[in-house]
Design a protein around this motif. Structure first.
Motif, PDB file in Angstrom:
ATOM      1  N   MET A   1      40.656  36.657  39.422  1.00  0.00           N
ATOM      2  CA  MET A   1      39.487  36.133  38.742  1.00  0.00           C
ATOM      3  C   MET A   1      38.194  36.573  39.431  1.00  0.00           C
ATOM      4  O   MET A   1      37.228  36.952  38.779  1.00  0.00           O
ATOM      5  CB  MET A   1      39.596  34.603  38.717  1.00  0.00           C
ATOM      6  CG  MET A   1      38.447  33.932  38.032  1.00  0.00           C
ATOM      7  SD  MET A   1      38.472  34.288  36.283  1.00  0.00           S
ATOM      8  CE  MET A   1      37.073  33.395  35.720  1.00  0.00           C
ATOM      9  N   TRP A   2      38.177  36.489  40.763  1.00  0.00           N
ATOM     10  CA  TRP A   2      36.981  36.889  41.503  1.00  0.00           C
ATOM     11  C   TRP A   2      36.702  38.368  41.339  1.00  0.00           C
ATOM     12  O   TRP A   2      35.532  38.785  41.320  1.00  0.00           O
ATOM     13  CB  TRP A   2      37.135  36.556  42.985  1.00  0.00           C
ATOM     14  CG  TRP A   2      36.964  35.097  43.240  1.00  0.00           C
ATOM     15  CD1 TRP A   2      37.943  34.202  43.526  1.00  0.00           C
ATOM     16  CD2 TRP A   2      35.745  34.358  43.186  1.00  0.00           C
ATOM     17  NE1 TRP A   2      37.407  32.945  43.661  1.00  0.00           N
ATOM     18  CE2 TRP A   2      36.056  33.010  43.465  1.00  0.00           C
ATOM     19  CE3 TRP A   2      34.424  34.702  42.933  1.00  0.00           C
ATOM     20  CZ2 TRP A   2      35.086  32.026  43.496  1.00  0.00           C
ATOM     21  CZ3 TRP A   2      33.457  33.713  42.967  1.00  0.00           C
ATOM     22  CH2 TRP A   2      33.793  32.386  43.248  1.00  0.00           C
ATOM     23  N   LEU A   3      37.732  39.156  41.217  1.00  0.00           N
ATOM     24  CA  LEU A   3      37.543  40.600  41.052  1.00  0.00           C
ATOM     25  C   LEU A   3      36.864  40.905  39.722  1.00  0.00           C
ATOM     26  O   LEU A   3      35.982  41.776  39.658  1.00  0.00           O
ATOM     27  CB  LEU A   3      38.902  41.307  41.131  1.00  0.00           C
ATOM     28  CG  LEU A   3      38.858  42.832  41.102  1.00  0.00           C
ATOM     29  CD1 LEU A   3      38.059  43.360  42.281  1.00  0.00           C
ATOM     30  CD2 LEU A   3      40.266  43.388  41.134  1.00  0.00           C
ATOM     31  N   LEU A   5      34.785  38.875  38.070  1.00  0.00           N
ATOM     32  CA  LEU A   5      33.395  38.454  38.200  1.00  0.00           C
ATOM     33  C   LEU A   5      32.591  39.429  39.053  1.00  0.00           C
ATOM     34  O   LEU A   5      31.441  39.738  38.742  1.00  0.00           O
ATOM     35  CB  LEU A   5      33.329  37.055  38.801  1.00  0.00           C
ATOM     36  CG  LEU A   5      33.849  35.930  37.918  1.00  0.00           C
ATOM     37  CD1 LEU A   5      33.830  34.612  38.680  1.00  0.00           C
ATOM     38  CD2 LEU A   5      33.027  35.828  36.650  1.00  0.00           C
ATOM     39  N   LEU A   6      33.188  39.929  40.115  1.00  0.00           N
ATOM     40  CA  LEU A   6      32.512  40.900  40.966  1.00  0.00           C
ATOM     41  C   LEU A   6      32.252  42.201  40.216  1.00  0.00           C
ATOM     42  O   LEU A   6      31.177  42.800  40.331  1.00  0.00           O
ATOM     43  CB  LEU A   6      33.370  41.162  42.211  1.00  0.00           C
ATOM     44  CG  LEU A   6      32.741  42.052  43.270  1.00  0.00           C
ATOM     45  CD1 LEU A   6      31.501  41.394  43.849  1.00  0.00           C
ATOM     46  CD2 LEU A   6      33.751  42.334  44.366  1.00  0.00           C
ATOM     47  N   GLU A   7      33.194  42.623  39.426  1.00  0.00           N
ATOM     48  CA  GLU A   7      33.017  43.835  38.638  1.00  0.00           C
ATOM     49  C   GLU A   7      31.939  43.642  37.565  1.00  0.00           C
ATOM     50  O   GLU A   7      31.114  44.526  37.331  1.00  0.00           O
ATOM     51  CB  GLU A   7      34.339  44.220  37.985  1.00  0.00           C
ATOM     52  CG  GLU A   7      34.292  45.564  37.289  1.00  0.00           C
ATOM     53  CD  GLU A   7      35.643  45.976  36.745  1.00  0.00           C
ATOM     54  OE1 GLU A   7      35.671  46.986  36.010  1.00  0.00           O
ATOM     55  OE2 GLU A   7      36.654  45.314  37.039  1.00  0.00           O
TER      56      GLU A   7
END
Length: 42
Positions: A1-3, A5-7
Motif C-alpha cells: 500500500m505504501w509503495l 502511495l509513494l509512486e
C-alpha cells in the motif's frame, strides 16, 4: 500500500515539475511584465 502511495506522490511531483518548467523555462525573471502585453500607444 505504501509503495502505491509513494509512486503516486512521485508522479504528482513530476507533473508539477513539468508544468513549472514549461511555464517559466523561456523567461529570464519568471512572469512577464503586464506592460509587455499591451500594444504600444500611438
Amino acid at each position: 500500500m505504501w509503495l502505491i502511495l509513494l509512486e503516486a506522490l512521485g508522479a504528482l511531483v513530476l507533473l508539477i515539475f513539468i508544468v513549472w518548467w514549461t511555464m517559466f523555462s523561456g523567461r529570464r525573471r519568471g512572469e512577464r511584465r503586464h506592460d509587455a502585453d499591451e500594444p504600444p500607444a500611438p
